[in-house]
Design an enzyme around this catalytic site. Structure first.
Site, short mmCIF file in Angstrom:
data_model
loop_
_atom_site.label_atom_id
_atom_site.label_comp_id
_atom_site.label_asym_id
_atom_site.label_seq_id
_atom_site.Cartn_x
_atom_site.Cartn_y
_atom_site.Cartn_z
N MET A 1 12.47 24.09 1.39
CA MET A 1 11.76 23.24 0.43
C MET A 1 12.72 22.39 -0.40
O MET A 1 12.46 21.21 -0.66
CB MET A 1 10.89 24.11 -0.49
CG MET A 1 9.94 23.29 -1.34
SD MET A 1 8.94 24.28 -2.46
CE MET A 1 7.87 25.14 -1.33
N LYS B 1 0.84 -1.21 0.00
CA LYS B 1 0.00 0.00 0.00
C LYS B 1 0.88 1.26 0.00
O LYS B 1 2.07 1.20 0.32
CB LYS B 1 -0.93 -0.02 1.21
CG LYS B 1 -0.21 0.01 2.55
CD LYS B 1 -1.18 -0.31 3.70
CE LYS B 1 -0.44 -0.30 5.02
NZ LYS B 1 -1.25 -0.84 6.11
N TYR C 1 16.02 30.11 7.23
CA TYR C 1 14.76 30.78 7.54
C TYR C 1 14.59 30.93 9.05
O TYR C 1 14.83 29.98 9.81
CB TYR C 1 13.58 29.98 7.00
CG TYR C 1 13.39 30.13 5.52
CD1 TYR C 1 13.07 31.35 4.94
CD2 TYR C 1 13.52 29.02 4.69
CE1 TYR C 1 12.89 31.47 3.57
CE2 TYR C 1 13.34 29.13 3.32
CZ TYR C 1 13.03 30.36 2.77
OH TYR C 1 12.85 30.48 1.42
N ARG D 1 -10.69 -0.02 15.18
CA ARG D 1 -10.66 0.84 14.01
C ARG D 1 -11.60 0.20 12.99
O ARG D 1 -12.70 0.66 12.80
CB ARG D 1 -9.21 0.94 13.52
CG ARG D 1 -8.94 2.07 12.58
CD ARG D 1 -7.47 2.11 12.16
NE ARG D 1 -7.01 0.88 11.54
CZ ARG D 1 -5.80 0.69 11.03
NH1 ARG D 1 -4.89 1.66 11.10
NH2 ARG D 1 -5.46 -0.44 10.47
#
Ligand SMILES: *Cc1c(COP(=O)(O)O)cnc(C)c1O
Length: 360
Positions: free
Chosen positions: A306, A34, A258, A129
């Site tokens: 990024m 998956k 940053y 679940r």
């Protein structure tokens, strides 16, 4: 390829890990593919495994169709079953096995006009679940056995805490599963990766045709809350590489990146590496997250941006632009990186974005 950032996918390691899972359980095993094989590339993984795997498991129909269209012929199980009744015809078209985990889904299945299918009936043994509760389970079993839509039932459950080696919940889940399914005919499927490695009582019986469901261990990570001898033979499959694209020296007191999150406390040699959160490297990686360069573990410093991140390479005697950087892989276990990022390695793998070429 111009940018030096890529994930090397070691298919031989994948096959080794699958074989090892089967060696432990002695049963059949679905290789769980998956989420694009946990970020490794589902078609690549399926092709590598197709000569050894008993079957594959995916989360949904779209993932299964991708494998069928790539020519994969092994059984494929939909771990969450179908979401809408319109998918039932496609189960036949693509020859897929489905999980049935809820009363409403079973009703749709019983009412449908379809060719008979093999189903995996899921018990909620404590994860809470998906799955039928113990009181519903036998009723559903009887209905399915009596239905022409169903050729065969496999009993299934999923373990919530098998990674926690000292936790009694796994034994309790397995005991409840055994109690509810006692006397019902059909194979069973219980074990995920941590259970395959650490909970032999979850493995089931080869003679009954039981199935294990290894996912994460196939990719070579440690799915347990601490090191364990059974996990030692696992080999990492994804090796995430980039390279240094810039180096500078910064004086004490100078900030990096940053928000100036990191301020140099001393003269610091800083390397810029061409990978960032746009590639799926976690932006929340903390100061000190390990990065392997030229045979040493160095520390990530400053915010991940990024397209790049910054590393303290002051301790490296020899370092140049173009030097290879391993974000995780053979020299740096992905679990160590995950720990430094307050997450699990499952998430790191699956978040690598399509911008990163997978080279197999
Ligand atoms: C994802 C999944 C698995 C595989 O779990 P791992 O911990 O990755 O081995 C097995 N069974 C079900 C139902 C799953 O959803």
């Amino acid at each position: 390829m111009t940018r030096p950032t890529y994930a090397q996918i070691d298919c031989a390691a994948l096959v080794h890990n699958y074989r090892y899972a089967k060696e432990l359980t002695k049963t059949k095993a679905f290789a769980v593919l998956k989420a694009d094989a946990y970020g490794h590339g589902a078609v690549t993984a399926a092709r590598a495994l197709q000569s050894v795997a008993d079957g594959f498991a995916v989360a949904c129909l779209e993932e299964a169709i991708e494998l069928r269209e790539a020519g994969i012929v092994q059984p494929i199980l939909l771990l969450q079953g179908f979401f809408e009744v319109s998918e039932l015809d496609l189960l036949e078209t693509y020859n897929l096995w489905t999980v049935l985990h809820h009363k409403s889904q079973i009703e749709l299945f019983l009412q449908a006009k379809i060719a008979p299918l093999k189903v995996f009936l899921k018990l909620d043994s404590g994860m809470h679940r998906l799955g039928l509760n113990p009181a519903e389970y036998r009723i559903a079993y009887e209905q399915l056995i009596a239905s022409a839509n169903c050729t065969e039932i496999v009993h299934m459950t999923h373990l919530a805490r098998a990674d926690e080696l000292d936790c009694p919940a796994t034994s309790a889940q397995l005991a409840l599963f055994a109690e509810v399914t006692q006397g019902l005919s059909g194979a069973c499927s219980m074990a995920n990766s941590p259970a395959i490695l650490a909970w032999p009582e979850s493995h089931g019986q080869p003679k009954r045709g039981d199935w294990a469901r290894p996912g994460f261990m196939l990719y070579g990570g440690l799915p347990l809350d601490r090191a364990h001898p059974a996990a030692e033979p696992l080999q990492p499959v994804m090796h995430l590489y980039s390279a240094i694209t810039s180096i500078r020296e910064l004086a004490a007191g100078e900030p990096i990146g940053y928000g100036a999150r990191f301020i140099c406390s001393r003269l610091t040699r800083v390397a810029v590496v061409a990978i960032g959160y746009g590639d799926g490297y976690p932006r929340h990686a903390k100061e000190g997250t390990p990065v392997w360069i030229n045979g040493r573990i160095c520390s990530l410093i400053g915010r991940v941006s990024m397209d790049m991140l910054t590393v303290d390479v002051s301790a490296l005697a020899d370092v140049s632009i173009g030097d290879r950087v391993e974000l995780w892989g053979a020299n740096l276990p992905i679990n160590q990186v995950a720990r430094a990022c307050d997450t699990i390695a499952y998430e790191l793998m699956t978040q690598i974005t399509p911008r990163v070429p997978r080279l197999a």
